[in-house]
Design an enzyme around this catalytic site. Structure first.
Site, short mmCIF file in Angstrom:
data_model
loop_
_atom_site.label_atom_id
_atom_site.label_comp_id
_atom_site.label_asym_id
_atom_site.label_seq_id
_atom_site.Cartn_x
_atom_site.Cartn_y
_atom_site.Cartn_z
N LYS A 152 -28.29 -95.73 32.32
CA LYS A 152 -27.50 -94.84 31.56
C LYS A 152 -26.57 -93.93 32.46
CE LYS A 152 -29.28 -90.46 31.48
NZ LYS A 152 -29.25 -89.81 32.69
N HIS A 182 -34.95 -94.22 32.25
CA HIS A 182 -36.34 -94.44 33.18
C HIS A 182 -37.54 -93.83 32.73
CE1 HIS A 182 -34.91 -90.68 34.59
NE2 HIS A 182 -36.05 -90.74 35.33
N LYS A 186 -41.99 -94.40 32.83
CA LYS A 186 -43.16 -93.61 33.21
C LYS A 186 -44.49 -93.84 32.74
CE LYS A 186 -40.15 -89.64 33.90
NZ LYS A 186 -40.08 -89.31 35.51
N GLU A 220 -36.75 -78.49 34.46
CA GLU A 220 -36.46 -78.93 35.70
C GLU A 220 -36.17 -77.44 36.32
OE1 GLU A 220 -34.16 -82.81 36.71
OE2 GLU A 220 -33.03 -82.09 34.78
N ASP A 239 -26.85 -85.74 28.86
CA ASP A 239 -27.71 -86.31 30.28
C ASP A 239 -29.10 -86.28 29.73
OD1 ASP A 239 -28.18 -86.72 33.03
OD2 ASP A 239 -28.81 -84.92 33.15
N HIS A 244 -33.52 -89.32 27.12
CA HIS A 244 -35.11 -89.06 27.42
C HIS A 244 -35.80 -88.35 26.37
CE1 HIS A 244 -33.47 -90.67 31.31
NE2 HIS A 244 -32.99 -89.58 31.75
C1 BG6 Z 1 -31.60 -88.35 34.89
C2 BG6 Z 1 -30.74 -87.30 34.63
O1 BG6 Z 1 -31.38 -89.30 33.73
O2 BG6 Z 1 -32.96 -87.84 34.91
C3 BG6 Z 1 -31.02 -86.00 35.48
O3 BG6 Z 1 -29.43 -87.62 34.78
C4 BG6 Z 1 -32.36 -85.61 35.90
O4 BG6 Z 1 -29.97 -84.96 35.49
C5 BG6 Z 1 -33.23 -86.63 35.60
O5 BG6 Z 1 -32.69 -84.61 36.73
C6 BG6 Z 1 -34.84 -86.38 35.54
O6 BG6 Z 1 -35.59 -87.33 35.70
P1 BG6 Z 1 -37.11 -87.26 36.52
O7 BG6 Z 1 -37.81 -88.50 36.46
O8 BG6 Z 1 -36.92 -86.32 37.52
O9 BG6 Z 1 -37.72 -86.16 35.18
#
Ligand code: BG6
Length: 484
Positions: A152, A182, A186, A220, A239, A244
């Site tokens: 992505k 991704h 998970k 986050e 993003d 996600h």
């Molecule tokens: C990414 C985003 O796809 O996912 C980031 O570009 C984000 O901005 C990240 O921090 C979060 O992934 P995870 O696995 O840490 O929750």
């Protein structure tokens, strides 16, 4: 688990950040687990002409050591029998011809059947060029199988996603394409499917009769870090929400597929997106973090981060409400929320059930009890909690809440990294956890009108749970976001 056939794993963008931070450590973990089958070569490809096999191996050794990987594993992964480098220089057709020759030579030297993965660990703006160049050099087919993995962001709105799909399909068939989100790798996200479809207990409750609302939060505590160059032009809607969080929403809302098979699951997920009503601007809150405190430490405002414009209007927070207009979900709002520099790192899905239809415990007011809820924690402290009412001991009825709790960490020593799972799936040819062309387009179709006519971005203090305006989205339910 299907046997992994001998293959070459070609990484385009092999000298970049993603390769060092995610791909190499995940490939290393798979090699250490002996999961890659009898013959697995890695060919790093980059524009840099100063690297050769030996110096690229050195770089990879350093990157793996920086990821705290034990030396004996590093030696196995970055060995001169496994890891190679090829430059594509300026990316001319001749450069890609040479790449093809190098792959063929490696296959010949190692008696390999021509199975190839091309992983695009590249900046999104060069995806179309790289895909067309692979096709132009005939690298879209071989005597074995060829698979293309795309990271992505897959487009930045509906039009660009459609154009990218077109470029992809000019050279590759959809069944060769693995678009990575991704979050789908998970364990806890995959567990959603097992939780819903391997238990007869929950599925009959999973509808508008029993469920009042669904909240999906990916919070986050980190800020934009060193990624302003990308993030300024993206923002949280592109993003995180379009991919996600919308993936989490479709997995939560989808109908039971006819089988646990990639095409069946992917079809049901897309159907959810087709049922979502156009998002109303008043159902969206965009925020941007101002200075604040995280874990007792002062952190700067987004606009004071390196590389960010002083008058930036990029959103680092989004909260919005989706309405899925189908028989299962009519009238059940799905709230999606994500942000950087929030109070803590926590991702969860909160399913809130309706209160009892008739309340017999007078004079207690039904409104004062907490409704039943199911909290699926995606990270950290992966697991779930089912909250229900109990009677507190003693004279008379006093009702309080308790929970049934499951934690992965109490049952399993280690959860694999999302990338390990996804890379192995690519090698096995299992597309269940990848994003299909129609899902990508349906998702952009939903968010593009918002991107074209964005609501105003309001500030929130770093270390908070976002702007207060986000609470108002739930006002018709008489509550705010569930605090867990
Ligand atoms: C990414 C985003 O796809 O996912 C980031 O570009 C984000 O901005 C990240 O921090 C979060 O992934 P995870 O696995 O840490 O929750």
């Amino acid at each position: 688990m299907a046997e992994i056939e001998p293959h070459i794993f070609v990484i385009l963008g092999a000298t970049g950040d993603l390769t060092a931070r995610k791909l190499l450590p995940s490939l290393n973990a798979l090699i250490a687990r002996n999961a890659l089958g009898p013959k697995s070569l890695i060919l790093g490809v980059g524009m840099e002409t100063e690297f050769n096999d030996a110096s690229f191996r050195d770089k990879c050794r350093q990157d793996l050591a920086a990821a705290n990987i034990p030396q004996e594993q590093i030696a196995q992964t970055a060995s001169d029998k496994r890891l190679f480098y090829q430059t594509t220089g300026k990316g001319t057709p001749e450069d890609y011809e040479k790449l093809g020759q190098r792959i063929e030579q490696l296959e010949k030297d190692n008696g390999m059947p021509g199975n190839r993965v091309f992983y695009l660990a590249l900046p999104p703006k060069v995806f179309p060029l790289a895909i067309a160049a692979l096709g132009g050099a005939g690298l879209n087919k071989s005597n074995g199988w060829v698979r293309l993995v795309i990271e992505k962001p897959f487009g930045r709105d509906l039009k660009s996603a459609q154009e990218l799909n077109k470029v992809v399909h000019q050279s590759f068939e959809e069944k060769q394409v693995y678009r990575i989100d991704h979050y789908l790798g998970k364990e806890t996200v995959q567990n959603l499917l097992v939780f819903r479809f391997a238990n007869a207990l929950f599925e009959p409750q999973w509808n508008r009769d029993r469920i009042e609302s669904v909240e999906i939060t990916v919070a986050e505590s980190l800020g934009v870090e060193h990624r302003a160059g990308y993030y300024e032009g993206a923002g949280a809607l592109r993003d995180m929400i379009q991919n996600h969080l919308t993936q989490l929403a479709t997995l939560t809302a989808m109908e039971v597929p006819e089988a646990f098979r990639a095409d069946a699951i992917r079809r049901e997920k897309v159907k959810v997106l087709h049922s979502v009503l156009p998002i109303r601007r008043e159902d969206v809150v965009l925020g941007q973090y101002a200075a604040g405190k995280i874990d007792g430490k002062d952190v700067p405002a987004y606009r004071d981060e390196p590389g960010v414009a002083k008058d930036s209007q990029t959103e680092t927070f989004v909260a919005l409400r989706l309405e899925i207009e189908n028989w299962r979900w009519h009238g059940v709002p799905f709230f999606l929320r994500t942000g950087k520099r929030l109070a803590s790192r926590s991702s969860e899905i909160v399913v809130t059930f309706r209160r009892p239809p008739v309340w017999i415990f007078k004079p207690f007011d039904v409104e004062t009890i907490q409704p039943n809820s199911l909290v699926i924690t995606i990270q950290p402290d992966e697991g779930f909690d089912l909250y229900f009412e109990i009677k507190a001991p003693g004279q008379g009825v006093r009702i309080q809440q308790s929970d049934l709790r499951f934690r992965y960490s109490e049952l399993f020593p280690r959860l694999p990294e999302a990338y390990e799972t996804l890379l192995l799936d690519v090698l096995q040819g299992d597309a269940t956890l990848f994003v299909s062309d129609d899902w990508v387009e349906a998702s952009w179709r939903l968010y593009t009108p918002l991107l074209e006519n964005k609501p105003k971005v309001v500030p929130y203090a770093a270390g908070s749970w976002g702007p207060p305006e986000a609470d108002a989205l739930l006002s018709d339910l008489g509550r705010t976001w569930t605090k867990t």
